[in-house]
Design an enzyme around this catalytic site. Structure first.
Site, mmCIF file in Angstrom:
data_model
loop_
_atom_site.group_PDB
_atom_site.id
_atom_site.type_symbol
_atom_site.label_atom_id
_atom_site.label_comp_id
_atom_site.label_asym_id
_atom_site.label_seq_id
_atom_site.Cartn_x
_atom_site.Cartn_y
_atom_site.Cartn_z
ATOM 1 N N ARG A 80 0.843 -1.185 0.000
ATOM 2 C CA ARG A 80 0.000 0.000 0.000
ATOM 3 C C ARG A 80 0.882 1.239 0.000
ATOM 4 N NH1 ARG A 80 -2.013 0.933 4.418
ATOM 5 N NH2 ARG A 80 -1.508 -0.887 5.685
ATOM 6 N N TYR A 208 -1.201 -3.485 -6.821
ATOM 7 C CA TYR A 208 -1.119 -4.140 -5.516
ATOM 8 C C TYR A 208 -2.496 -4.199 -4.835
ATOM 9 C CZ TYR A 208 -0.337 -5.083 -0.655
ATOM 10 O OH TYR A 208 -0.439 -5.644 0.587
ATOM 11 N N GLY A 209 -2.743 -5.307 -4.135
ATOM 12 C CA GLY A 209 -4.037 -5.573 -3.506
ATOM 13 C C GLY A 209 -4.695 -4.382 -2.828
ATOM 14 N N GLY A 210 -4.025 -3.841 -1.820
ATOM 15 C CA GLY A 210 -4.632 -2.758 -1.035
ATOM 16 C C GLY A 210 -4.896 -1.503 -1.856
ATOM 17 N N LYS A 217 -9.675 -2.149 1.347
ATOM 18 C CA LYS A 217 -9.348 -0.991 2.184
ATOM 19 C C LYS A 217 -10.120 0.252 1.718
ATOM 20 C CE LYS A 217 -6.310 -3.353 4.537
ATOM 21 N NZ LYS A 217 -6.614 -3.789 5.906
ATOM 22 N N HIS A 237 -11.235 -1.840 11.167
ATOM 23 C CA HIS A 237 -10.106 -2.702 10.787
ATOM 24 C C HIS A 237 -9.983 -3.783 11.869
ATOM 25 C CE1 HIS A 237 -5.541 -2.837 9.589
ATOM 26 N NE2 HIS A 237 -6.244 -3.722 8.924
ATOM 27 N N SER A 259 -1.726 -3.274 11.063
ATOM 28 C CA SER A 259 -1.298 -4.223 10.037
ATOM 29 C C SER A 259 -0.067 -4.987 10.522
ATOM 30 C CB SER A 259 -0.946 -3.479 8.752
ATOM 31 O OG SER A 259 -2.034 -2.693 8.344
ATOM 32 N N ALA A 260 -0.019 -6.277 10.165
ATOM 33 C CA ALA A 260 1.134 -7.134 10.484
ATOM 34 C C ALA A 260 1.361 -7.324 11.986
ATOM 35 C CB ALA A 260 2.396 -6.608 9.810
ATOM 36 N N CYS A 261 0.265 -7.371 12.763
ATOM 37 C CA CYS A 261 0.371 -7.686 14.190
ATOM 38 C C CYS A 261 -0.293 -9.028 14.490
ATOM 39 C CB CYS A 261 -0.274 -6.605 15.041
ATOM 40 S SG CYS A 261 0.793 -5.177 15.298
ATOM 41 N N ASP A 286 -9.944 -9.373 8.931
ATOM 42 C CA ASP A 286 -9.378 -8.042 8.679
ATOM 43 C C ASP A 286 -10.358 -6.886 8.875
ATOM 44 O OD1 ASP A 286 -7.069 -6.507 7.913
ATOM 45 O OD2 ASP A 286 -7.984 -6.162 5.956
ATOM 46 N N SER A 377 4.876 -10.410 0.772
ATOM 47 C CA SER A 377 4.238 -11.329 -0.182
ATOM 48 C C SER A 377 2.938 -11.855 0.435
ATOM 49 C CB SER A 377 5.180 -12.471 -0.549
ATOM 50 O OG SER A 377 5.668 -13.112 0.600
ATOM 51 N N ARG A 378 1.999 -12.222 -0.418
ATOM 52 C CA ARG A 378 0.632 -12.454 0.050
ATOM 53 C C ARG A 378 0.013 -13.719 -0.507
ATOM 54 N NH1 ARG A 378 -1.928 -8.401 3.494
ATOM 55 N NH2 ARG A 378 -0.329 -6.825 3.704
ATOM 56 N N ASN A 505 -2.547 -17.283 23.296
ATOM 57 C CA ASN A 505 -3.419 -16.114 23.494
ATOM 58 C C ASN A 505 -4.823 -16.532 23.917
ATOM 59 O OD1 ASN A 505 -1.316 -14.432 22.849
ATOM 60 N ND2 ASN A 505 -1.879 -14.257 20.694
#
Ligand code: OXD
Ligand code: MN
Length: 593
Positions: A80, A208-210, A217, A237, A259-261, A286, A377-378, A505
């Site tokens: 993004r 790109y996706g986003g 998004k 989100h 993102s990415a957590c 998401d 990468s996705r 968790n």
């Protein structure tokens, strides 16, 4: 051209507003052909074959990854682009201090020049899609026009795409107008522009996706949050999961994480052995759209139909359900390829292969200093592949939410879990969510980037007003969910994570669920409720008790600094900074003095 628009379309739709808009876009972009997407299997086969023939998709080994393909994007187009993403409202104030703003006339003018003739020699695809379960009062119809077959095939996975969307739209004019063109991928000519006042998105110069899958998004969050403020609901989100206790009782929880957590991991979590009788079901990984139901509770739907997840780090330890989800019918983007036509990325199970083809199509050897797969990468995978998919994922009303969790990435200060005193305090916890970087060289704690509700890049309007909307919603929700803050990422003095995370968790999730149903103890601190000794079920957890103590500890000194620093954030929000949240901060500080 006009006859092609009407000829193909009239078998699918006679919606005049839609046909007029497609005609206008075609006149602007001047494609050689127009293809209306109906979402059928035959269409998928035809477009996949075309994508393979033109080198857009590389088929993977059907014995190892049936129905799977690899796409390599331009190396300058892999993420993004927040600095090229604009909210184009009449006034700059409406976009607020955390968004890039461009006046609508300027944006339309600039992008009209770029779109002009941009699809010459190319095919224009018209993609009707629905965000949200079919028949849901929350669901929205979008139309995306694109020249990218990769976008079509991804939208087919990520949304309810094709004829059902046109059926839902009927002859209504109420649809999101999304125009996307790949262009020449020159970052100097890349713009992702949102026009919330027109329910319109124009995206140029990125595949790109986003940036290019406009339902995700752009519509579900940026335009969605704008609609939510006007109409009294939330577009967030957030993941949505269902926790099933041993007696079969289901509790639904949503969670906002930057993102990415690890949102996808949390949403598909497998509880550890001690919790074998507990089950976690995924509703979404998401995005959550939430509205007040007839019963006065908050109900959530996942507007998406698939997962667009980060590949590196995904393995049978971190997320076994994701690994099963991507075993077939998945599009991989910018991962590495093995010699036998399978995929690979850093952090995958097993030995690192001796030789690979890297994400840019170059030979790669074990020990290379370069990454074989791009860090962003996705995988794009249909949600129906998920072994723990909730059976309520298509329910038009959604699922009732008992708890909302806000989670940042904080090396210090923020304890493993904290329950807010009330709604306003919970909104404060969400508003001050942050992700922290550590300056590894000196061991010093780095800067905290505030990411309110994990929506910093996604709120489609003024952040101060967005937080006020959260506060205002309280009086519309007679039976609100309980609000919590979690932090899986606290570190000890040795710089190592204190809490093992992933499936463990579940222990925290159980406390959250039990608190939501008022059936477990807690301890009041000046900052919220925390589990008191014995409240967190730690049986079978293989880490020293001191680590758990450290992870859950509240340090008054650290909090004083935290609350003092948060003043800058509220100041940055300017005149829309909600008074209630500033008072929350002062109240918490005053408890310390
Ligand atoms: C993100 C994503 O960047 O979900 O948040 O792709
Ligand atoms: Mn996300």
């Amino acid at each position: 051209m006009a006859s092609q628009i009407d000829g193909t379309a009239t078998t699918l739709t006679r919606n005049k507003a839609l046909l007029d808009w497609v005609r206008d876009c075609a006149a602007l972009c001047q494609p050689d052909r127009i293809v209306w997407c109906d979402g059928s299997e035959a269409e998928k086969e035809r477009l996949t074959k075309h994508a393979v023939d033109t080198g857009v998709l590389i088929p993977l080994n059907p014995a190892k990854r049936p129905g799977c393909y690899l796409h390599r994007s331009n190396p300058n187009d892999v993420a993004r682009v927040e600095h090229l993403t604009f909210i184009c409202t009449k006034t700059q104030e409406a976009a607020g201090p955390t968004n890039n703003w461009m006046a609508p006339e300027e944006a339309y003018g600039k992008l009209t020049k770029l779109f002009h003739g941009s699809m010459k020699g190319r095919t224009m695809y018209v993609i009707p899609y629905v965000m949200g379960p079919l028949g849901s009062p929350l669901s929205r119809v979008g139309l995306e026009i694109t020249d990218s077959v990769y976008v079509v095939l991804n939208m087919r996975i990520m949304t309810r795409m094709g004829k059902p969307a046109l059926d839902m739209l009927g002859d209504s004019n109420d649809f999101n107008r999304g125009l996307h063109c790949t262009g020449d991928l020159n970052p100097e000519r890349r713009y992702i522009c949102h026009f919330p006042e027109d329910n319109t998105i124009w995206s140029f110069g990125s595949g790109y996706g986003g940036n290019a899958l406009l339902g995700k998004k752009c519509l579900a969050l940026r335009i969605g949050s704008w609609l939510g403020k006007d109409e009294g609901w939330f577009a967030e989100h957030m993941l949505i999961l269902g926790v099933e206790s041993p007696d079969g009782h289901m509790t639904y929880v949503t969670g906002a994480f930057p993102s990415a957590c690890g949102k996808t991991n949390f949403a598909m979590m497998i509880p550890p052995k001690r919790f074998a009788k507990w089950k976690v079901w995924t509703v979404g990984d998401d995005i959550a759209w939430m509205r007040v139901g007839k019963d006065g509770r908050l109900w959530a739907v996942n507007p998406e139909n698939g997962y667009f997840g980060v590949a590196p780090g995904t393995n049978f330890g971190s997320n076994p359900n994701a690994m099963k989800t991507i075993a077939r019918d998945t599009i991989f983007t910018n991962v590495a390829m093995t010699k036998d036509g399978d995929v690979w990325w850093e952090g995958m199970d097993g030995e690192v292969p001796d030789e690979l083809t890297d994400w840019q199509g170059r030979p790669w050897k074990k020990g290379s200093t370069e990454k074989a797969a791009h860090p962003n990468s996705r995988f794009t995978a249909p949600m129906t592949n998920n072994p723990v998919l909730s059976k309520h994922v298509n329910d038009p009303e959604g699922v009732p939410i008992s708890a909302i969790v806000f989670g940042g990435r904080r090396a210090t200060t923020v304890p493993l879990v904290l329950q807010s005193f009330n709604w306003a305090h919970g909104v404060f916890l969400g508003a001050t969510l942050g992700s922290e970087t550590t300056a590894a060289a000196t061991g010093k704690v780095g800067v905290v980037r505030r990411d309110p509700m994990a929506m910093l890049p996604f709120a489609g309007y003024n952040m101060g007003e967005y937080l006020q909307h959260w506060l205002d919603m309280q009086e519309k929700i007679p039976y609100p969910p309980k609000l919590f803050q979690v932090n899986w990422f606290r570190k000890g003095k040795d710089g190592k994570f204190l809490w093992p995370g992933f499936g463990e968790n579940m222990r925290v999730l159980k406390w959250i669920v039990d608190r939501a149903h008022v059936r477990v103890g807690g301890q009041e601190t000046p900052f919220g409720w925390v589990p008191k000794a014995g409240d967190l079920d730690l049986s079978g957890l293989d880490i020293p008790a001191e680590k758990v103590d450290e992870a859950t500890h509240i340090d008054a000194g650290e909090w004083k600094q935290e609350l003092t620093e948060e003043a800058d954030f509220f100041e940055m929000l300017g005149k829309f900074s909600p008074e209630t949240l500033q008072l929350q901060r002062k109240l918490l500080l005053s408890r310390l003095d």
